[in-house]
Structure formats: structure tokens, C-alpha cells
Motif scaffolding. Structure first.
Motif, PDB file in Angstrom:
ATOM      1  N   ILE A 171       0.846  -1.193   0.000  1.00  0.00           N
ATOM      2  CA  ILE A 171       0.000   0.000   0.000  1.00  0.00           C
ATOM      3  C   ILE A 171       0.885   1.247   0.000  1.00  0.00           C
ATOM      4  CG2 ILE A 171      -1.721   1.327   1.306  1.00  0.00           C
ATOM      5  CD1 ILE A 171      -2.745  -1.340   2.434  1.00  0.00           C
ATOM      6  N   GLU A 172       0.612   2.132  -0.951  1.00  0.00           N
ATOM      7  CA  GLU A 172       1.287   3.427  -1.001  1.00  0.00           C
ATOM      8  C   GLU A 172       0.440   4.468  -0.269  1.00  0.00           C
ATOM      9  OE1 GLU A 172       4.372   4.303  -3.281  1.00  0.00           O
ATOM     10  OE2 GLU A 172       4.554   2.348  -2.353  1.00  0.00           O
ATOM     11  N   TYR A 173      -0.856   4.489  -0.622  1.00  0.00           N
ATOM     12  CA  TYR A 173      -1.796   5.427  -0.025  1.00  0.00           C
ATOM     13  C   TYR A 173      -3.087   4.689   0.291  1.00  0.00           C
ATOM     14  CZ  TYR A 173       1.043   9.053  -2.411  1.00  0.00           C
ATOM     15  OH  TYR A 173       2.054   9.868  -2.861  1.00  0.00           O
ATOM     16  N   ALA A 174      -3.878   5.285   1.180  1.00  0.00           N
ATOM     17  CA  ALA A 174      -5.224   4.761   1.452  1.00  0.00           C
ATOM     18  C   ALA A 174      -6.147   5.935   1.732  1.00  0.00           C
ATOM     19  CB  ALA A 174      -5.210   3.812   2.638  1.00  0.00           C
ATOM     20  N   MET A 175      -7.391   5.799   1.271  1.00  0.00           N
ATOM     21  CA  MET A 175      -8.428   6.806   1.511  1.00  0.00           C
ATOM     22  C   MET A 175      -9.524   6.121   2.323  1.00  0.00           C
ATOM     23  SD  MET A 175      -8.656   8.728  -2.209  1.00  0.00           S
ATOM     24  CE  MET A 175      -8.483   7.293  -3.260  1.00  0.00           C
ATOM     25  N   LEU A 176      -9.771   6.616   3.532  1.00  0.00           N
ATOM     26  CA  LEU A 176     -10.737   6.008   4.440  1.00  0.00           C
ATOM     27  C   LEU A 176     -11.807   7.020   4.796  1.00  0.00           C
ATOM     28  CD1 LEU A 176      -8.110   4.492   6.909  1.00  0.00           C
ATOM     29  CD2 LEU A 176      -8.957   3.496   4.778  1.00  0.00           C
ATOM     30  N   GLN A 177     -13.023   6.529   5.037  1.00  0.00           N
ATOM     31  CA  GLN A 177     -14.109   7.439   5.412  1.00  0.00           C
ATOM     32  C   GLN A 177     -15.054   6.765   6.388  1.00  0.00           C
ATOM     33  OE1 GLN A 177     -16.755   8.173   1.932  1.00  0.00           O
ATOM     34  NE2 GLN A 177     -15.157   7.135   0.773  1.00  0.00           N
ATOM     35  N   PHE A 178     -15.624   7.595   7.258  1.00  0.00           N
ATOM     36  CA  PHE A 178     -16.509   7.111   8.319  1.00  0.00           C
ATOM     37  C   PHE A 178     -17.728   8.015   8.396  1.00  0.00           C
ATOM     38  CE2 PHE A 178     -17.847   7.122  12.807  1.00  0.00           C
ATOM     39  CZ  PHE A 178     -18.087   5.769  12.988  1.00  0.00           C
ATOM     40  N   GLU A 179     -18.900   7.414   8.396  1.00  0.00           N
ATOM     41  CA  GLU A 179     -20.178   8.132   8.526  1.00  0.00           C
ATOM     42  C   GLU A 179     -20.660   7.951   9.969  1.00  0.00           C
ATOM     43  OE1 GLU A 179     -22.163   9.562   6.004  1.00  0.00           O
ATOM     44  OE2 GLU A 179     -20.739   9.167   4.403  1.00  0.00           O
ATOM     45  N   THR A 180     -20.681   9.006  10.764  1.00  0.00           N
ATOM     46  CA  THR A 180     -21.035   8.838  12.170  1.00  0.00           C
ATOM     47  C   THR A 180     -22.512   8.506  12.383  1.00  0.00           C
ATOM     48  OG1 THR A 180     -21.307  11.220  12.484  1.00  0.00           O
ATOM     49  CG2 THR A 180     -19.145  10.288  12.994  1.00  0.00           C
ATOM     50  N   ALA A 181     -23.407   8.982  11.518  1.00  0.00           N
ATOM     51  CA  ALA A 181     -24.845   8.727  11.706  1.00  0.00           C
ATOM     52  C   ALA A 181     -25.189   7.255  11.551  1.00  0.00           C
ATOM     53  CB  ALA A 181     -25.669   9.560  10.727  1.00  0.00           C
ATOM     54  N   THR A 182     -24.482   6.572  10.647  1.00  0.00           N
ATOM     55  CA  THR A 182     -24.784   5.160  10.402  1.00  0.00           C
ATOM     56  C   THR A 182     -23.685   4.233  10.911  1.00  0.00           C
ATOM     57  OG1 THR A 182     -23.757   5.252   8.215  1.00  0.00           O
ATOM     58  CG2 THR A 182     -26.149   5.675   8.344  1.00  0.00           C
ATOM     59  N   MET A 183     -22.573   4.808  11.337  1.00  0.00           N
ATOM     60  CA  MET A 183     -21.395   4.057  11.763  1.00  0.00           C
ATOM     61  C   MET A 183     -20.814   3.206  10.628  1.00  0.00           C
ATOM     62  SD  MET A 183     -20.725   5.008  14.732  1.00  0.00           S
ATOM     63  CE  MET A 183     -21.400   5.696  16.204  1.00  0.00           C
ATOM     64  N   ALA A 184     -21.133   3.577   9.401  1.00  0.00           N
ATOM     65  CA  ALA A 184     -20.589   2.874   8.236  1.00  0.00           C
ATOM     66  C   ALA A 184     -19.190   3.413   7.935  1.00  0.00           C
ATOM     67  CB  ALA A 184     -21.496   3.075   7.028  1.00  0.00           C
ATOM     68  N   TRP A 185     -18.313   2.521   7.519  1.00  0.00           N
ATOM     69  CA  TRP A 185     -16.983   2.971   7.125  1.00  0.00           C
ATOM     70  C   TRP A 185     -16.573   2.298   5.825  1.00  0.00           C
ATOM     71  CZ3 TRP A 185     -12.790  -0.426   7.009  1.00  0.00           C
ATOM     72  CH2 TRP A 185     -12.939  -1.630   7.703  1.00  0.00           C
ATOM     73  N   PHE A 186     -15.697   3.001   5.109  1.00  0.00           N
ATOM     74  CA  PHE A 186     -15.295   2.573   3.782  1.00  0.00           C
ATOM     75  C   PHE A 186     -13.814   2.879   3.601  1.00  0.00           C
ATOM     76  CE2 PHE A 186     -19.522   4.407   3.872  1.00  0.00           C
ATOM     77  CZ  PHE A 186     -20.309   3.342   3.445  1.00  0.00           C
ATOM     78  N   GLY A 187     -13.176   2.134   2.738  1.00  0.00           N
ATOM     79  CA  GLY A 187     -11.773   2.396   2.470  1.00  0.00           C
ATOM     80  C   GLY A 187     -11.359   1.925   1.094  1.00  0.00           C
ATOM     81  N   ARG A 188     -10.364   2.581   0.583  1.00  0.00           N
ATOM     82  CA  ARG A 188      -9.769   2.178  -0.687  1.00  0.00           C
ATOM     83  C   ARG A 188      -8.264   2.247  -0.524  1.00  0.00           C
ATOM     84  NH1 ARG A 188      -9.211   5.276  -6.259  1.00  0.00           N
ATOM     85  NH2 ARG A 188      -8.393   3.543  -7.478  1.00  0.00           N
ATOM     86  N   LYS A 189      -7.607   1.130  -0.783  1.00  0.00           N
ATOM     87  CA  LYS A 189      -6.148   1.127  -0.722  1.00  0.00           C
ATOM     88  C   LYS A 189      -5.594   1.328  -2.117  1.00  0.00           C
ATOM     89  CE  LYS A 189      -5.679  -3.872  -1.066  1.00  0.00           C
ATOM     90  NZ  LYS A 189      -5.241  -5.092  -0.456  1.00  0.00           N
ATOM     91  N   LEU A 190      -4.527   2.082  -2.196  1.00  0.00           N
ATOM     92  CA  LEU A 190      -3.845   2.338  -3.452  1.00  0.00           C
ATOM     93  C   LEU A 190      -2.462   1.709  -3.342  1.00  0.00           C
ATOM     94  CD1 LEU A 190      -4.850   6.091  -3.776  1.00  0.00           C
ATOM     95  CD2 LEU A 190      -5.918   4.133  -4.903  1.00  0.00           C
ATOM     96  N   THR A 191      -2.259   0.642  -4.077  1.00  0.00           N
ATOM     97  CA  THR A 191      -0.985  -0.073  -4.005  1.00  0.00           C
ATOM     98  C   THR A 191      -0.009   0.488  -5.031  1.00  0.00           C
ATOM     99  OG1 THR A 191      -1.572  -1.752  -5.644  1.00  0.00           O
ATOM    100  CG2 THR A 191      -2.235  -2.173  -3.340  1.00  0.00           C
ATOM    101  N   THR A 192       1.179  -0.061  -5.023  1.00  0.00           N
ATOM    102  CA  THR A 192       2.186   0.341  -6.000  1.00  0.00           C
ATOM    103  C   THR A 192       1.691   0.087  -7.421  1.00  0.00           C
ATOM    104  OG1 THR A 192       3.222  -1.824  -5.673  1.00  0.00           O
ATOM    105  CG2 THR A 192       4.190   0.042  -4.493  1.00  0.00           C
ATOM    106  N   ALA A 193       0.700  -0.784  -7.584  1.00  0.00           N
ATOM    107  CA  ALA A 193       0.138  -1.087  -8.908  1.00  0.00           C
ATOM    108  C   ALA A 193      -0.970  -0.105  -9.314  1.00  0.00           C
ATOM    109  CB  ALA A 193      -0.402  -2.515  -8.923  1.00  0.00           C
ATOM    110  N   SER A 194      -1.386   0.791  -8.427  1.00  0.00           N
ATOM    111  CA  SER A 194      -2.462   1.751  -8.709  1.00  0.00           C
ATOM    112  C   SER A 194      -1.912   2.973  -9.430  1.00  0.00           C
ATOM    113  CB  SER A 194      -3.119   2.230  -7.408  1.00  0.00           C
ATOM    114  OG  SER A 194      -3.572   1.155  -6.639  1.00  0.00           O
ATOM    115  N   PRO A 195      -2.647   3.485 -10.424  1.00  0.00           N
ATOM    116  CA  PRO A 195      -2.170   4.698 -11.107  1.00  0.00           C
ATOM    117  C   PRO A 195      -1.992   5.879 -10.141  1.00  0.00           C
ATOM    118  CG  PRO A 195      -4.166   3.845 -12.178  1.00  0.00           C
ATOM    119  CD  PRO A 195      -3.901   3.001 -10.973  1.00  0.00           C
ATOM    120  N   GLU A 196      -2.831   5.951  -9.115  1.00  0.00           N
ATOM    121  CA  GLU A 196      -2.763   7.067  -8.156  1.00  0.00           C
ATOM    122  C   GLU A 196      -1.485   7.043  -7.322  1.00  0.00           C
ATOM    123  OE1 GLU A 196      -6.909   6.367  -9.346  1.00  0.00           O
ATOM    124  OE2 GLU A 196      -5.399   5.032  -8.517  1.00  0.00           O
ATOM    125  N   ALA A 197      -0.787   5.907  -7.280  1.00  0.00           N
ATOM    126  CA  ALA A 197       0.452   5.816  -6.504  1.00  0.00           C
ATOM    127  C   ALA A 197       1.541   6.729  -7.067  1.00  0.00           C
ATOM    128  CB  ALA A 197       0.941   4.373  -6.449  1.00  0.00           C
TER     129      ALA A 197
END
Length: 190
Positions: A128-154
């Protein structure tokens, strides 16, 4: 954790007659990539919990967003919070929050990155080079996307990723219901 879960799940299926006993042999095979992903999911959740705790808990913010930089010798976190419909950097929060994040959360980044990525290295898959994580407090839902060395965003600098995702989030806030259990879009290279 994932290995034991798979093993006991397979044993349960065999005991119920839902799977042949031969499947037990497969349950003993370690899948290092799956183990690394399981560890990463646990780490994502802990990062978000700590990001929300740092500002006083889920009643203090509507949403939390964490960007992790795991590039070697650059390890850090950038945090944003939605408060009263406005997106704020952690640096714009009150002094106690800034102090807590600066002195307690940010210093953990190098160790978190090492712990996570050594599992991927052992599995011989992109780290993993980067990761984008998010949390919704009203629903307690959380989400994430990892960006590895193979990802263009890296290939982006961390500053470019931060600015890009912040722009996406700011654009999305007015139309994304506060009690949503769906992820905000992630910043992507096009």
C-alpha cells in the motif's frame, strides 16, 4: 485471524454435512494475501476509530476522512472532518484536537505503515502506497480504498492526492445525505 475463521467455518460446514471432509485440507493452506488484507481491514477500522476519538467521538463530527501515506520515509496521515456541513482539516479544529492528532495519531504512521506493508511484502504482492478512508457517524458505516504500488494514483504526490480527494469530498457534501451508508467517491487519476 482470517485463517482461524476459515478453518472453523470449514469445520462447521463439514460437521453439518455441507462440505466434504477433503475441504479440511484446503482450510489449512495459508493465503498470505488474504491474511494481509484481513490485517489491513482491522487497521483501517482502528485508524478511523482513533481519528473520530481524537475529535471527541462521533457526536463531535458528521464524517471523518483519513488519507494515509505509507510511502517509505514519508509516512503520515491527513485528516478531514465534516462538521455542520463544512469540511475542515484537522489543523482547523480546536487546539486540543490539533495537539492530540499531532502528538498521538500522526507519530504512529511509520509503525502502522511498516506493520501493514510487511504483511503484503511477505505475500509478495504490491504494498500500500496510499489509502483513503471514510466514516459516517450517523450510520457508523466505514469505507476504504487502498492504493498499491500497482495503482495509477500511486504516482501522485501525497499533496496531489490530498488536494484531489478534498475537492471531490467538498463537491459531494451538499448532495450526500448525512445518514448515508454509501461511500463518497474516491479521487482517481483519469
Amino acid at each position: 485471524m482470517g485463517f482461524l475463521k476459515r478453518l472453523f467455518g470449514t469445520i462447521e460446514k463439514v460437521n453439518k454435512g455441507e462440505a466434504p471432509i477433503e475441504e479440511l485440507d484446503q482450510a489449512f493452506v495459508f493465503d498470505l494475501e488474504a491474511e494481509a488484507d484481513d490485517y489491513w481491514r482491522q487497521t483501517e477500522e482502528l485508524l478511523l476509530i482513533n481519528a473520530v476519538k481524537a475529535v471527541g467521538g462521533p457526536e463531535a463530527v458528521e464524517r471523518a476522512f483519513v488519507l494515509a501515506n505509507f510511502k517509505e520515509n514519508q509516512e503520515t496521515f491527513e485528516l478531514f472532518y465534516q462538521v455542520d456541513g463544512q469540511l475542515l482539516s484537522w489543523k482547523e479544529m480546536d487546539a486540543a484536537v490539533v495537539d492530540k492528532i499531532s502528538n498521538q495519531l500522526l507519530p504512529q504512521a511509520p509503525e502502522v505503515a511498516r506493520a501493514v506493508n510487511e504483511n503484503y511484502e511477505e505475500a509478495k504482492v504490491p504494498v500500500i502506497e496510499y489509502a483513503m478512508l471514510q466514516f459516517e457517524t450517523a450510520t457508523m458505516a466505514w469505507f476504504g480504498r487502498k492504493l498499491t504500488t500497482a495503482s495509477p494514483e500511486a504516482s501522485l504526490s501525497f499533496e496531489e492526492l490530498v488536494a484531489g480527494w478534498r475537492g471531490v469530498i467538498e463537491e459531494e457534501i451538499p448532495t450526500h445525505p448525512i445518514d448515508s451508508d454509501t461511500a463518497f467517491p474516491y479521487f482517481e487519476v483519469r
